[in-house]
Design a protein around this motif. Structure first.
Motif, mmCIF file in Angstrom:
data_model
loop_
_atom_site.group_PDB
_atom_site.id
_atom_site.type_symbol
_atom_site.label_atom_id
_atom_site.label_comp_id
_atom_site.label_asym_id
_atom_site.label_seq_id
_atom_site.Cartn_x
_atom_site.Cartn_y
_atom_site.Cartn_z
ATOM 1 N N LYS A 61 70.104 8.593 80.405
ATOM 2 C CA LYS A 61 71.189 7.923 80.087
ATOM 3 C C LYS A 61 72.072 8.422 81.497
ATOM 4 C CE LYS A 61 71.906 8.332 75.052
ATOM 5 N NZ LYS A 61 72.905 8.764 73.876
ATOM 6 N N ARG A 62 72.221 9.648 81.694
ATOM 7 C CA ARG A 62 72.959 10.006 83.199
ATOM 8 C C ARG A 62 72.270 9.430 84.317
ATOM 9 N NH1 ARG A 62 75.876 14.422 80.701
ATOM 10 N NH2 ARG A 62 75.745 13.828 78.605
ATOM 11 N N LEU A 63 70.929 9.280 84.257
ATOM 12 C CA LEU A 63 70.089 8.976 85.519
ATOM 13 C C LEU A 63 70.505 7.463 85.611
ATOM 14 C CD1 LEU A 63 68.280 9.840 87.642
ATOM 15 C CD2 LEU A 63 66.411 9.252 86.038
ATOM 16 N N GLY A 64 70.317 6.486 84.259
ATOM 17 C CA GLY A 64 70.616 5.288 84.346
ATOM 18 C C GLY A 64 71.905 5.009 84.939
ATOM 19 N N LEU A 65 72.955 5.780 84.998
ATOM 20 C CA LEU A 65 74.200 5.568 85.320
ATOM 21 C C LEU A 65 74.559 5.854 86.865
ATOM 22 C CD1 LEU A 65 76.463 7.205 82.432
ATOM 23 C CD2 LEU A 65 76.011 4.632 82.931
ATOM 24 N N SER A 66 73.343 6.406 87.791
ATOM 25 C CA SER A 66 73.594 7.019 88.952
ATOM 26 C C SER A 66 73.182 5.695 89.754
ATOM 27 C CB SER A 66 72.362 7.884 89.192
ATOM 28 O OG SER A 66 71.300 7.391 89.453
ATOM 29 N N TYR A 67 73.656 5.717 90.991
ATOM 30 C CA TYR A 67 73.504 4.727 91.971
ATOM 31 C C TYR A 67 72.078 4.552 92.811
ATOM 32 C CZ TYR A 67 78.385 3.670 91.335
ATOM 33 O OH TYR A 67 79.654 3.493 90.763
ATOM 34 N N ASP A 68 71.136 5.494 92.568
ATOM 35 C CA ASP A 68 70.080 5.757 92.924
ATOM 36 C C ASP A 68 69.045 4.580 92.737
ATOM 37 O OD1 ASP A 68 70.363 8.459 93.417
ATOM 38 O OD2 ASP A 68 69.788 9.145 91.441
ATOM 39 N N ASN A 69 68.018 4.414 93.840
ATOM 40 C CA ASN A 69 67.383 3.285 93.552
ATOM 41 C C ASN A 69 66.041 3.834 92.684
ATOM 42 O OD1 ASN A 69 65.166 4.527 95.145
ATOM 43 N ND2 ASN A 69 65.952 4.034 96.819
ATOM 44 N N ASP A 70 65.411 2.490 92.442
ATOM 45 C CA ASP A 70 64.325 3.059 91.292
ATOM 46 C C ASP A 70 63.466 3.904 91.639
ATOM 47 O OD1 ASP A 70 65.587 1.071 89.732
ATOM 48 O OD2 ASP A 70 64.073 -0.779 90.230
ATOM 49 N N ASP A 71 62.883 4.100 92.975
ATOM 50 C CA ASP A 71 61.900 5.111 93.435
ATOM 51 C C ASP A 71 62.773 6.453 93.278
ATOM 52 O OD1 ASP A 71 60.214 3.106 94.003
ATOM 53 O OD2 ASP A 71 60.668 3.091 96.068
ATOM 54 N N VAL A 72 63.974 6.593 93.434
ATOM 55 C CA VAL A 72 64.344 7.946 93.494
ATOM 56 C C VAL A 72 64.553 8.421 92.105
ATOM 57 C CG1 VAL A 72 66.605 9.179 93.788
ATOM 58 C CG2 VAL A 72 65.499 7.823 95.796
ATOM 59 N N LYS A 73 64.961 7.220 91.244
ATOM 60 C CA LYS A 73 65.009 7.566 89.605
ATOM 61 C C LYS A 73 63.693 8.090 89.264
ATOM 62 C CE LYS A 73 69.156 4.378 88.797
ATOM 63 N NZ LYS A 73 69.754 3.272 88.082
ATOM 64 N N ARG A 74 62.780 7.436 89.404
ATOM 65 C CA ARG A 74 61.432 8.014 89.038
ATOM 66 C C ARG A 74 61.277 9.406 89.494
ATOM 67 N NH1 ARG A 74 59.988 2.313 89.586
ATOM 68 N NH2 ARG A 74 59.436 2.650 91.975
ATOM 69 N N LEU A 75 61.530 9.683 90.646
ATOM 70 C CA LEU A 75 61.267 11.017 91.225
ATOM 71 C C LEU A 75 61.970 12.142 90.362
ATOM 72 C CD1 LEU A 75 61.225 10.941 95.222
ATOM 73 C CD2 LEU A 75 59.374 11.791 93.593
ATOM 74 N N LYS A 76 63.187 11.562 90.084
ATOM 75 C CA LYS A 76 64.137 12.535 89.319
ATOM 76 C C LYS A 76 63.646 12.718 87.903
ATOM 77 C CE LYS A 76 68.206 12.235 92.182
ATOM 78 N NZ LYS A 76 69.812 11.768 92.347
ATOM 79 N N MET A 77 63.286 11.701 87.278
ATOM 80 C CA MET A 77 62.687 11.827 85.854
ATOM 81 C C MET A 77 61.364 12.792 85.984
ATOM 82 S SD MET A 77 63.020 11.122 82.617
ATOM 83 C CE MET A 77 64.382 9.908 82.807
ATOM 84 N N THR A 78 60.592 12.456 86.935
ATOM 85 C CA THR A 78 59.462 13.202 87.019
ATOM 86 C C THR A 78 59.863 14.886 87.293
ATOM 87 O OG1 THR A 78 58.182 11.613 87.900
ATOM 88 C CG2 THR A 78 57.320 13.843 88.053
ATOM 89 N N LEU A 79 60.885 14.994 88.111
ATOM 90 C CA LEU A 79 61.394 16.465 88.133
ATOM 91 C C LEU A 79 62.003 16.981 86.729
ATOM 92 C CD1 LEU A 79 63.313 15.922 91.668
ATOM 93 C CD2 LEU A 79 61.580 17.982 91.390
ATOM 94 N N PHE A 80 62.505 16.107 86.012
ATOM 95 C CA PHE A 80 63.397 16.418 84.791
ATOM 96 C C PHE A 80 62.072 16.874 83.870
ATOM 97 C CE2 PHE A 80 63.910 15.015 80.663
ATOM 98 C CZ PHE A 80 65.038 15.926 80.141
ATOM 99 N N LYS A 81 61.046 16.132 83.841
ATOM 100 C CA LYS A 81 59.854 16.479 82.944
ATOM 101 C C LYS A 81 59.268 17.707 83.362
ATOM 102 C CE LYS A 81 58.915 11.649 81.283
ATOM 103 N NZ LYS A 81 58.053 10.601 81.182
ATOM 104 N N GLN A 82 58.968 18.052 84.506
ATOM 105 C CA GLN A 82 58.488 19.232 84.943
ATOM 106 C C GLN A 82 59.370 20.253 84.802
ATOM 107 O OE1 GLN A 82 55.066 18.411 85.258
ATOM 108 N NE2 GLN A 82 55.254 19.749 87.179
ATOM 109 N N HIS A 83 60.603 19.979 85.068
ATOM 110 C CA HIS A 83 61.556 21.214 84.911
ATOM 111 C C HIS A 83 61.667 21.612 83.404
ATOM 112 C CE1 HIS A 83 64.039 23.584 87.618
ATOM 113 N NE2 HIS A 83 64.937 23.665 86.850
ATOM 114 N N LEU A 84 61.624 20.955 82.712
ATOM 115 C CA LEU A 84 61.434 21.264 81.146
ATOM 116 C C LEU A 84 60.251 22.237 80.710
ATOM 117 C CD1 LEU A 84 61.870 18.133 79.067
ATOM 118 C CD2 LEU A 84 63.642 19.987 79.327
ATOM 119 N N LYS A 85 59.501 22.411 81.652
ATOM 120 C CA LYS A 85 58.339 23.333 81.762
ATOM 121 C C LYS A 85 58.969 24.730 82.169
ATOM 122 C CE LYS A 85 54.849 20.400 82.801
ATOM 123 N NZ LYS A 85 53.886 19.681 83.845
ATOM 124 N N GLN A 86 59.841 24.731 82.963
ATOM 125 C CA GLN A 86 60.300 26.111 83.483
ATOM 126 C C GLN A 86 61.197 26.590 82.442
ATOM 127 O OE1 GLN A 86 62.673 26.227 87.215
ATOM 128 N NE2 GLN A 86 63.584 28.136 86.708
#
Length: 498
Positions: A166-191
């Protein structure tokens, strides 16, 4: 009903030793309790330690010039942390060449790699972290600000997975950056699972997540090993007070004695501690400091009479997960000089292991410790850690090197000279690593586990409980174990003064 007197061998009790206080477990909690009692003038104290070394889940190993921590890794915070104060008071942080502090729990270290050696722009990583940290604070606020949950059994993992997109969807990032941040999020849940001590953040209760209180001041390593803190405390404990290779089988804690007078009962040591080797210790008071994982497995038989149902329920409700570390020592570093570590981020469709056999997909952060400069180490948690524990060292080393080559783009990374790993999940004395508040549990369950057992004859605390899982605000840490040991020692000291 009074417990029967234990029989061994030819049918007669083998009672060979007595002590006013017996402490079961020679980890930080047990050592802290013994040191507190000794400095208060209590001389008749024994620690029964099942291993051949002190420390429990503090396990420092020295391999040549390298020092590695198979257990506790950092002092978590400096402001108000008693372990940090001990380290400062005894000059344990003086070796600046091997000293290291991470000032932010969630700050990533060094480069963040995608497969093929692509490095994610650090500005993107920083923006992601700020959004992530805000969500983690919101999770804590449900407890701290007494917010009401729509579903009482909501998990931290579910909340984060719902809110971050939801928060990511409200950002002004382009689609490529949003995909990167979503990937970072999924990996960061591991930490987050390594930090929390669980398999998945969906096991962690949202309502009580804020019970844990952090000390400010970052995470600090001990330059000469975490066991240097133990050495400071052990100086106050005569060596004959700690007995090694003494695994306790059961505690008979509310026995009747022939003479009903309080004074006679007090002198006859009404508690029997039966060891696996057949030796029996008699005591007036017992402090149990075994890990929660051990209690979960043996709670119904470890103490007789059995623990109260309320305590058994709390033991069952609390979480206790497996977190392992894997150290790989190389002839020379393949990483950038001075780097504190690096991260590996899978492509979005490869982020999560589909089964424990894909354990390597849960590898995320690799750290470089100044105490072992040619060594990198990684954490692994949950079912994937248990699967890794069953593999050979050669299988683990080969798999991790393949992963490192794939992500860094460096096909010349050699196999390590040496691999060392922990196996806390398969350790029968721990049955895991450290505690967390699971869905359905609360801080009240921690308090319940910590409550002493009282004799029906004297109404004095007979069996007491210490260890990281018995501290409501700081569970899962060394300082929680230390403080809980002091708490139970003080309980006895104050009782006698009264």
């Amino acid at each position: 009903m009074a417990a029967a007197s234990p029989k061994v061998g030819n049918g007669f009790p083998k009672v060979t030793r007595t002590a006013k206080v017996v402490i079961i477990g020679g980890g930080m909690a047990g050592i802290s309790a013994a040191q507190r009692l000794k400095t208060a003038g209590w001389t008749d104290v024994k620690i029964l330690e099942a291993r051949d070394r002190p420390g429990g889940r503090i396990w420092t190993q020295r391999l040549g010039s390298n020092t590695i921590e198979l257990g506790a890794n950092w002092i978590h915070g400096s402001e108000g942390n008693p372990i940090y104060k001990l380290a400062c008071d005894h000059n344990l942080l003086k070796n600046t060449a091997r000293h290291q502090t991470f000032n932010d729990r969630y700050r990533l270290r060094g480069d963040t790699f995608l497969p093929g050696g692509q490095v994610i722009d650090r500005e993107i990583v920083q923006e992601f972290l700020e959004m992530y940290e805000e969500l983690i604070e919101e999770c804590s606020d449900f407890f701290l600000k007494k917010k009401t949950l729509q579903h009482p059994d909501e998990s931290v993992g579910n909340y984060l997975e719902q809110e971050f997109p939801k928060r990511l969807g409200l950002s002004y990032d382009n689609d490529d950056v949003k995909r990167l941040k979503m990937t970072l999020f999924k990996q960061h849940l591991k930490q987050e699972t390594f930090t929390t001590g669980c398999h998945s953040m969906k096991e962690v209760g949202l309502q009580a997540f804020g019970e844990y209180v952090s000390f400010a001041g970052g995470n600090i390593n001990l330059p000469d090993g975490y066991d240097t803190v133990l050495d400071v405390l052990l100086k106050d404990i005569p060596s004959e007070c700690m007995l090694f290779n003494k695994q306790v089988k059961c505690v008979l804690w509310d026995q009747m004695v022939a003479d009903n007078s309080s004074a006679e009962r007090h002198s006859q040591h009404a508690i029997s501690i039966v060891c696996e080797d057949g030796e029996i210790f008699k005591a007036d008071h017992v402090i149990v400091t075994v890990p929660l994982g051990f209690l979960k497995k043996h709670a119904s038989t470890f103490l007789q009479p059995p623990l109260p149902e309320k305590k058994l329920r709390s033991i069952a409700k609390m979480g206790f997960g497996v977190v392992d570390k894997i150290f790989l020592e190389f002839e020379k570093p393949f990483w950038e000089a001075g780097s504190p570590g690096f991260q590996l981020v899978c492509k979005e469709d490869e982020t999560n292991p589909r089964c424990p056999q894909e354990w390597y997909k849960k590898l995320y952060i690799f750290y470089v410790d100044p105490k072992a400069p040619n060594t990198v180490f990684a954490w692994l948690s949950g079912e994937e850690a248990l699967h890794m524990e069953a593999l050979t060292e050669e299988e683990v080393a080969h798999t991790i090197v393949q992963v490192l080559r794939r992500f860094t783009g460096n096909d010349d990374i050699p196999l390590p000279q040496r691999l060392v790993r922990s196996r806390w999940g398969g350790d029968p004395l721990c049955c895991g690593s450290y505690s967390f508040i699971a869905i359905g549990a609360s801080g009240e369950d921690i308090d319940t586990i910590a409550e002493p057992l009282y004799s029906q004859h004297t109404r004095e605390p007979v069996v007491q409980f210490a260890g990281e899982a018995t501290h409501r605000q700081h569970h899962s840490t060394v300082h929680a174990a230390y403080l809980s040991g002091q708490r139970e020692a003080d309980r006895l000291i104050h009782m006698c003064r009264a």
